[in-house]
Design a protein around this motif. Structure first.
Motif, PDB file in Angstrom:
ATOM      1  N   PHE A 238       0.967  -1.156   0.151  1.00  0.00           N
ATOM      2  CA  PHE A 238      -0.014  -0.051   0.053  1.00  0.00           C
ATOM      3  C   PHE A 238       0.804   1.345  -0.180  1.00  0.00           C
ATOM      4  CE2 PHE A 238      -2.441   3.232   1.907  1.00  0.00           C
ATOM      5  CZ  PHE A 238      -3.718   3.352   1.098  1.00  0.00           C
ATOM      6  N   ALA A 239       1.952   1.172   0.863  1.00  0.00           N
ATOM      7  CA  ALA A 239       2.729   2.433   0.922  1.00  0.00           C
ATOM      8  C   ALA A 239       3.623   2.624  -0.412  1.00  0.00           C
ATOM      9  CB  ALA A 239       3.816   2.162   2.024  1.00  0.00           C
ATOM     10  N   ALA A 240       4.068   1.534  -1.019  1.00  0.00           N
ATOM     11  CA  ALA A 240       4.773   1.667  -2.471  1.00  0.00           C
ATOM     12  C   ALA A 240       3.830   2.252  -3.387  1.00  0.00           C
ATOM     13  CB  ALA A 240       5.084   0.207  -2.878  1.00  0.00           C
ATOM     14  N   SER A 241       2.528   1.940  -3.226  1.00  0.00           N
ATOM     15  CA  SER A 241       1.487   2.452  -4.289  1.00  0.00           C
ATOM     16  C   SER A 241       1.247   3.706  -4.166  1.00  0.00           C
ATOM     17  CB  SER A 241       0.074   1.581  -4.182  1.00  0.00           C
ATOM     18  OG  SER A 241       0.372   0.222  -4.859  1.00  0.00           O
ATOM     19  N   CYS A 242       1.223   4.114  -2.896  1.00  0.00           N
ATOM     20  CA  CYS A 242       0.608   5.523  -2.407  1.00  0.00           C
ATOM     21  C   CYS A 242       2.005   6.448  -3.122  1.00  0.00           C
ATOM     22  CB  CYS A 242       0.606   5.600  -1.026  1.00  0.00           C
ATOM     23  SG  CYS A 242      -1.237   4.945  -0.544  1.00  0.00           S
ATOM     24  N   ALA A 243       3.205   5.820  -2.660  1.00  0.00           N
ATOM     25  CA  ALA A 243       4.311   6.686  -3.190  1.00  0.00           C
ATOM     26  C   ALA A 243       4.516   6.859  -4.614  1.00  0.00           C
ATOM     27  CB  ALA A 243       5.490   6.065  -2.645  1.00  0.00           C
ATOM     28  N   PHE A 244       3.979   5.852  -5.404  1.00  0.00           N
ATOM     29  CA  PHE A 244       4.182   5.576  -6.795  1.00  0.00           C
ATOM     30  C   PHE A 244       3.259   6.905  -7.363  1.00  0.00           C
ATOM     31  CE2 PHE A 244       3.123   4.884 -11.313  1.00  0.00           C
ATOM     32  CZ  PHE A 244       4.395   4.472 -11.496  1.00  0.00           C
ATOM     33  N   VAL A 245       2.044   6.826  -6.965  1.00  0.00           N
ATOM     34  CA  VAL A 245       1.001   7.743  -7.196  1.00  0.00           C
ATOM     35  C   VAL A 245       1.525   9.265  -6.846  1.00  0.00           C
ATOM     36  CG1 VAL A 245      -1.434   8.699  -6.500  1.00  0.00           C
ATOM     37  CG2 VAL A 245      -1.211   6.368  -7.078  1.00  0.00           C
ATOM     38  N   GLU A 246       1.932   9.377  -5.643  1.00  0.00           N
ATOM     39  CA  GLU A 246       2.510  10.792  -5.267  1.00  0.00           C
ATOM     40  C   GLU A 246       3.523  11.453  -6.148  1.00  0.00           C
ATOM     41  OE1 GLU A 246       2.736  14.182  -3.288  1.00  0.00           O
ATOM     42  OE2 GLU A 246       1.264  12.660  -2.794  1.00  0.00           O
ATOM     43  N   ARG A 247       4.365  10.405  -6.632  1.00  0.00           N
ATOM     44  CA  ARG A 247       5.501  10.665  -7.722  1.00  0.00           C
ATOM     45  C   ARG A 247       5.079  11.075  -8.955  1.00  0.00           C
ATOM     46  NH1 ARG A 247       7.989   6.477  -5.523  1.00  0.00           N
ATOM     47  NH2 ARG A 247       7.708   5.090  -7.418  1.00  0.00           N
ATOM     48  N   HIS A 248       3.929  10.281  -9.364  1.00  0.00           N
ATOM     49  CA  HIS A 248       3.528  10.446 -10.923  1.00  0.00           C
ATOM     50  C   HIS A 248       2.369  11.267 -11.105  1.00  0.00           C
ATOM     51  CE1 HIS A 248       6.509   7.894 -12.471  1.00  0.00           C
ATOM     52  NE2 HIS A 248       6.535   7.189 -11.298  1.00  0.00           N
ATOM     53  N   GLN A 249       1.632  11.574 -10.178  1.00  0.00           N
ATOM     54  CA  GLN A 249       0.311  12.495 -10.409  1.00  0.00           C
ATOM     55  C   GLN A 249       0.946  13.916 -11.002  1.00  0.00           C
ATOM     56  OE1 GLN A 249      -2.035  13.055  -6.976  1.00  0.00           O
ATOM     57  NE2 GLN A 249      -0.498  13.729  -5.709  1.00  0.00           N
ATOM     58  N   ARG A 250       0.009  14.393 -11.732  1.00  0.00           N
ATOM     59  CA  ARG A 250       0.260  15.770 -12.184  1.00  0.00           C
ATOM     60  C   ARG A 250      -1.053  16.748 -11.887  1.00  0.00           C
ATOM     61  NH1 ARG A 250       1.247  13.928 -18.742  1.00  0.00           N
ATOM     62  NH2 ARG A 250       3.497  12.888 -18.331  1.00  0.00           N
ATOM     63  N   PRO A 251      -0.693  17.669 -10.980  1.00  0.00           N
ATOM     64  CA  PRO A 251      -1.512  18.787 -10.788  1.00  0.00           C
ATOM     65  C   PRO A 251      -2.121  19.446 -11.681  1.00  0.00           C
ATOM     66  CG  PRO A 251       0.427  18.907  -9.254  1.00  0.00           C
ATOM     67  CD  PRO A 251       0.661  17.816 -10.242  1.00  0.00           C
ATOM     68  N   GLN A 252      -3.299  19.701 -11.655  1.00  0.00           N
ATOM     69  CA  GLN A 252      -3.939  20.532 -12.835  1.00  0.00           C
ATOM     70  C   GLN A 252      -4.204  21.814 -12.223  1.00  0.00           C
ATOM     71  OE1 GLN A 252      -4.266  19.370 -16.130  1.00  0.00           O
ATOM     72  NE2 GLN A 252      -2.935  17.896 -15.045  1.00  0.00           N
ATOM     73  N   LYS A 253      -4.387  23.087 -13.117  1.00  0.00           N
ATOM     74  CA  LYS A 253      -4.518  24.376 -12.513  1.00  0.00           C
ATOM     75  C   LYS A 253      -6.074  24.736 -12.738  1.00  0.00           C
ATOM     76  CE  LYS A 253      -0.034  25.878 -13.791  1.00  0.00           C
ATOM     77  NZ  LYS A 253       0.922  26.486 -14.779  1.00  0.00           N
ATOM     78  N   SER A 254      -6.863  23.945 -13.602  1.00  0.00           N
ATOM     79  CA  SER A 254      -8.186  24.184 -13.685  1.00  0.00           C
ATOM     80  C   SER A 254      -9.208  23.066 -13.644  1.00  0.00           C
ATOM     81  CB  SER A 254      -8.430  25.155 -14.853  1.00  0.00           C
ATOM     82  OG  SER A 254      -8.086  24.293 -16.010  1.00  0.00           O
ATOM     83  N   GLY A 255     -10.370  23.419 -13.303  1.00  0.00           N
ATOM     84  CA  GLY A 255     -11.435  22.210 -13.340  1.00  0.00           C
ATOM     85  C   GLY A 255     -11.745  22.044 -12.135  1.00  0.00           C
ATOM     86  N   PRO A 256     -13.012  21.351 -11.829  1.00  0.00           N
ATOM     87  CA  PRO A 256     -13.489  21.080 -10.585  1.00  0.00           C
ATOM     88  C   PRO A 256     -12.901  20.026  -9.927  1.00  0.00           C
ATOM     89  CG  PRO A 256     -15.004  20.180 -12.392  1.00  0.00           C
ATOM     90  CD  PRO A 256     -13.880  20.881 -13.103  1.00  0.00           C
ATOM     91  N   PRO A 257     -12.598  20.146  -8.846  1.00  0.00           N
ATOM     92  CA  PRO A 257     -11.859  18.925  -8.168  1.00  0.00           C
ATOM     93  C   PRO A 257     -12.574  17.533  -8.061  1.00  0.00           C
ATOM     94  CG  PRO A 257     -12.587  20.359  -6.212  1.00  0.00           C
ATOM     95  CD  PRO A 257     -13.026  20.888  -7.858  1.00  0.00           C
ATOM     96  N   LYS A 258     -11.978  16.519  -8.206  1.00  0.00           N
ATOM     97  CA  LYS A 258     -12.625  15.034  -8.110  1.00  0.00           C
ATOM     98  C   LYS A 258     -13.037  14.983  -6.540  1.00  0.00           C
ATOM     99  CE  LYS A 258     -10.030  12.029  -8.006  1.00  0.00           C
ATOM    100  NZ  LYS A 258      -9.167  10.941  -7.836  1.00  0.00           N
ATOM    101  N   GLN A 259     -14.229  14.455  -6.741  1.00  0.00           N
ATOM    102  CA  GLN A 259     -14.878  13.952  -5.306  1.00  0.00           C
ATOM    103  C   GLN A 259     -14.657  12.510  -5.219  1.00  0.00           C
ATOM    104  OE1 GLN A 259     -18.867  15.286  -5.188  1.00  0.00           O
ATOM    105  NE2 GLN A 259     -18.296  17.162  -5.916  1.00  0.00           N
ATOM    106  N   ILE A 260     -13.897  11.953  -4.042  1.00  0.00           N
ATOM    107  CA  ILE A 260     -13.940  10.779  -3.796  1.00  0.00           C
ATOM    108  C   ILE A 260     -14.605  10.133  -2.341  1.00  0.00           C
ATOM    109  CG2 ILE A 260     -12.171   8.889  -3.295  1.00  0.00           C
ATOM    110  CD1 ILE A 260     -10.716   9.656  -5.626  1.00  0.00           C
TER     111      ILE A 260
END
Length: 172
Positions: free
Chosen positions: A150-172
């Motif tokens: 789980f920690a490895a998956s979260c770290a991978f997501v953290e490293r590879h996600q790309r912040p966007q400047k516009s658009g509505p935030p996703k609701q989870i």
């Protein structure tokens, strides 16, 4: 019943995208890397998920994919149907009416019992998949998965996600 490998890849990618922050995205290449898949192979399935409005594709150099709706609103059935199509897995060809033992078509007014049984099983299978939400899969992984994984998956997501400047935030 045998589902294609693309179903597994699609579910894993959607689950990974449930972990990106806000309206950030992740590239298809990053997800392919995470699961050891060919980017061109995975792209086909990401496009199917986008067409089915499970994912949203964001263009541009910092673009990528994100969930098109909250993980609570996506079922495993949604993903399976997006990848495998809506047709039942079993398609009766009425082979009982072929070959040297066939008789007049009037003898086959009652539906094929094999077809009826297979369609009943298909309905049960689909109902079971419709009960499982993507958010359930993610929550179960967080609660019951190996903490290292789980920690490895979260770290991978953290490293590879790309912040966007516009658009509505996703609701989870």
């Amino acid at each position: 019943m045998k589902l294609g490998e693309g179903v597994e890849a699609a579910i894993h990618c959607a689950a990974m995208l449930a972990g990106v922050d806000g309206n950030s995205t992740m590239s298809g290449a990053a997800m392919a890397e995470a699961f050891g898949l060919s980017p061109s192979y995975l792209l086909k399935h990401l496009n199917q998920l986008t067409t089915a409005r499970i994912l949203e594709s964001v263009p541009g150099p910092a673009g990528g994919y994100r969930l098109a709706r909250a993980a609570e609103q996506i079922t495993l059935l949604d993903i399976v149907l997006a990848v495998e199509g809506r047709e039942p897995a079993f398609r009766c060809g009425e082979i009982r009416q072929r070959g040297p033992v066939k008789i007049d078509a009037s003898a086959y007014v009652k539906p094929c019992g094999i077809n009826a049984a297979m369609l009943k099983a298909e309905r049960a299978y689909r109902a079971a998949l419709a009960e499982v939400k993507l958010s359930d899969i993610v929550a179960d992984y967080a609660a019951e998965g190996d903490p290292r994984s789980f920690a490895a998956s979260c770290a991978f997501v953290e490293r590879h996600q790309r912040p966007q400047k516009s658009g509505p935030p996703k609701q989870i």
